[in-house]
Design a protein around this motif. Structure first.
Motif, PDB file in Angstrom:
ATOM      1  N   PRO A 296      36.024  36.094  49.296  1.00 49.31           N
ATOM      2  CA  PRO A 296      35.422  34.896  49.897  1.00 49.31           C
ATOM      3  C   PRO A 296      33.909  35.018  50.020  1.00 49.31           C
ATOM      4  O   PRO A 296      33.343  36.117  50.019  1.00 49.31           O
ATOM      5  CB  PRO A 296      36.084  34.828  51.277  1.00 49.31           C
ATOM      6  CG  PRO A 296      36.561  36.209  51.561  1.00 49.31           C
ATOM      7  CD  PRO A 296      36.892  36.826  50.238  1.00 49.31           C
ATOM      8  N   GLN A 297      33.265  33.877  50.120  1.00 48.29           N
ATOM      9  CA  GLN A 297      31.817  33.844  50.271  1.00 48.29           C
ATOM     10  C   GLN A 297      31.407  34.605  51.535  1.00 48.29           C
ATOM     11  O   GLN A 297      32.056  34.521  52.576  1.00 48.29           O
ATOM     12  CB  GLN A 297      31.338  32.394  50.362  1.00 48.29           C
ATOM     13  CG  GLN A 297      29.836  32.234  50.391  1.00 48.29           C
ATOM     14  CD  GLN A 297      29.420  30.776  50.383  1.00 48.29           C
ATOM     15  OE1 GLN A 297      30.243  29.881  50.530  1.00 48.29           O
ATOM     16  NE2 GLN A 297      28.136  30.531  50.211  1.00 48.29           N
ATOM     17  N   GLY A 298      30.329  35.375  51.435  1.00 43.60           N
ATOM     18  CA  GLY A 298      29.856  36.155  52.563  1.00 43.60           C
ATOM     19  C   GLY A 298      30.362  37.573  52.590  1.00 43.60           C
ATOM     20  O   GLY A 298      29.942  38.364  53.444  1.00 43.60           O
ATOM     21  N   THR A 299      31.262  37.926  51.678  1.00 42.72           N
ATOM     22  CA  THR A 299      31.779  39.293  51.609  1.00 42.72           C
ATOM     23  C   THR A 299      30.685  40.253  51.164  1.00 42.72           C
ATOM     24  O   THR A 299      29.899  39.943  50.263  1.00 42.72           O
ATOM     25  CB  THR A 299      32.955  39.363  50.613  1.00 42.72           C
ATOM     26  OG1 THR A 299      33.992  38.493  51.050  1.00 42.72           O
ATOM     27  CG2 THR A 299      33.496  40.777  50.486  1.00 42.72           C
ATOM     28  N   LEU A 300      30.645  41.428  51.772  1.00 45.16           N
ATOM     29  CA  LEU A 300      29.768  42.494  51.309  1.00 45.16           C
ATOM     30  C   LEU A 300      30.523  43.289  50.246  1.00 45.16           C
ATOM     31  O   LEU A 300      31.567  43.883  50.530  1.00 45.16           O
ATOM     32  CB  LEU A 300      29.373  43.409  52.464  1.00 45.16           C
ATOM     33  CG  LEU A 300      28.549  44.651  52.098  1.00 45.16           C
ATOM     34  CD1 LEU A 300      27.207  44.255  51.492  1.00 45.16           C
ATOM     35  CD2 LEU A 300      28.375  45.560  53.302  1.00 45.16           C
ATOM     36  N   VAL A 301      30.022  43.275  49.027  1.00 41.02           N
ATOM     37  CA  VAL A 301      30.651  43.998  47.924  1.00 41.02           C
ATOM     38  C   VAL A 301      29.826  45.240  47.623  1.00 41.02           C
ATOM     39  O   VAL A 301      28.615  45.152  47.409  1.00 41.02           O
ATOM     40  CB  VAL A 301      30.757  43.104  46.664  1.00 41.02           C
ATOM     41  CG1 VAL A 301      31.311  43.904  45.483  1.00 41.02           C
ATOM     42  CG2 VAL A 301      31.644  41.902  46.949  1.00 41.02           C
ATOM     43  N   VAL A 302      30.487  46.402  47.616  1.00 38.54           N
ATOM     44  CA  VAL A 302      29.828  47.676  47.348  1.00 38.54           C
ATOM     45  C   VAL A 302      30.506  48.327  46.155  1.00 38.54           C
ATOM     46  O   VAL A 302      31.729  48.526  46.160  1.00 38.54           O
ATOM     47  CB  VAL A 302      29.881  48.618  48.569  1.00 38.54           C
ATOM     48  CG1 VAL A 302      29.164  49.936  48.258  1.00 38.54           C
ATOM     49  CG2 VAL A 302      29.270  47.949  49.791  1.00 38.54           C
TER      50      VAL A 302
END
Length: 347
Positions: A296-302
């Motif tokens: 979803p929008q706003g997720t922090l992806v690492v």
């Protein structure tokens, strides 16, 4: 490392290298050890005759699980307590649940930990690991998924986590919610600040649970499995002699209701971090990309490009600083008095 803020065999064990990198330093037992309980599947046990369970959805809405009084062993050590509970809500499937709490902290926030198949509960018996989990004044809760470790018993050897994937995902997503129900009855935890960390298949289950249960306020996942048609066709985790069975339409039809990328956009956690090892091979690259595109929008992806990058991010075999920071940012909630109330409510 890139951070992107967005709008049945020895071979299997070896391939789960990311999990091994996290847990292997804690293989020797240390202080606060508690024995694992033996599995029980007694046909004379009549406590669960009214139980029904729907594996087509991670929600409990169409299931009727019946919790019984937990069995509890408590061990006090320097600075924290370790409880080993045996909880149960379906026939033949007692679940070892570890609750680790810092002493001197009233109503600490709590983090559920679910590692992927085939990890068992051994890390929770290790003093070094226990201290890392509760560092900073947090309670930790650990358990394993269905047909994993001590929960694998009284089944034909041909039936295992992958062959019974729908059951294992559905059952364990239900378990997460039943564990939360139990924790609410204790009266010694801040259930307004609940986080969950999941890895591998445990990450997939954490996604399913978070999509149907808003009590998980902060979610952190590492290398979730998903895109089942691609995963079953190409993952080296799948034994070659069994693969033809898992790419059949009837098998994939059963797993469709537990498709990780379908549930990712429905996550109800207030904060969500999605981590992937780009070099990890259990999940094929196209599936990784599809899962990543579904957050979803706003997720922090690492994203970790190399093993050294990954191990540097997990310096003490845990990577809980982010989830702890996000839980601290939430308002405290006073814990109600322990009620011992039924634990089978639907979120």
């Amino acid at each position: 490392m890139m951070s992107i803020p967005l709008p049945s065999s020895l071979t299997i064990v070896v391939r789960t290298f990311a999990l091994a990198a996290i847990l292997l330093p804690f293989a020797p037992y240390s202080s606060a050890q508690l024995p694992a309980s033996p599995p029980i599947a007694d046909p004379r046990d009549t406590r669960f005759q009214s139980v029904t369970e729907d594996w087509t959805t991670p929600s409990l809405i169409r299931s009727n699980l019946q919790p019984v009084q937990p069995l509890d062993i408590k061990d006090q050590t320097d600075g924290y307590t370790v409880e080993l509970l045996q909880v149960q809500w379906r026939w033949g499937d007692p679940l070892d649940l570890y609750v680790i709490k810092p002493t001197g902290v009233k109503n600490p926030p709590v983090i559920l930990n679910l590692y992927g198949y085939p990890a068992d509960t051994d890390p929770y018996k290790n003093g070094i690991f226990q201290k890392e989990l509760i560092k900073g004044g947090f309670a930790a809760v650990g358990f394993v998924s269905a047909l994993t470790g001590h929960r694998y018993h009284d089944r034909p050897m041909k039936e295992w986590f992958i062959s019974e994937l729908q059951e294992c995902l559905g059952t364990t997503a239900h378990d997460v919610q039943m564990v939360l129900n139990y924790l609410e009855t204790r009266g010694d935890l801040d259930m307004g600040r609940v986080g969950m960390f999941g890895q591998g298949s445990g990450a997939s289950i954490a996604v399913l649970a978070s999509a149907v249960d808003p009590r998980i306020k902060v979610l952190d996942v590492l290398d979730p499995w998903g895109d089942w048609p691609t995963w079953m066709a190409a993952s080296p985790f799948v034994p070659e002699d069994e693969r033809p069975d898992y790419v059949k339409p009837e098998f994939l039809k059963k797993t469709a209701g537990m498709e990780t990328f379908d549930w990712l956009p429905k996550i109800r956690a207030k904060k969500f971090r999605f981590q992937q090892n780009l070099f990890e091979t259990d999940t094929p690259k196209p599936a990784k990309e599809k899962l990543r595109d579904s957050v979803p929008q706003g997720t922090l992806v690492v994203l970790y490009k190399t093993m050294p990058e990954f191990t540097a991010a997990f310096p003490h075999s845990t990577n809980l600083d982010w989830i702890k920071h996000e839980l601290r940012s939430l308002p405290e909630k006073a814990a109600p008095a322990a009620t011992g109330s039924p634990m089978n409510r639907k979120p």
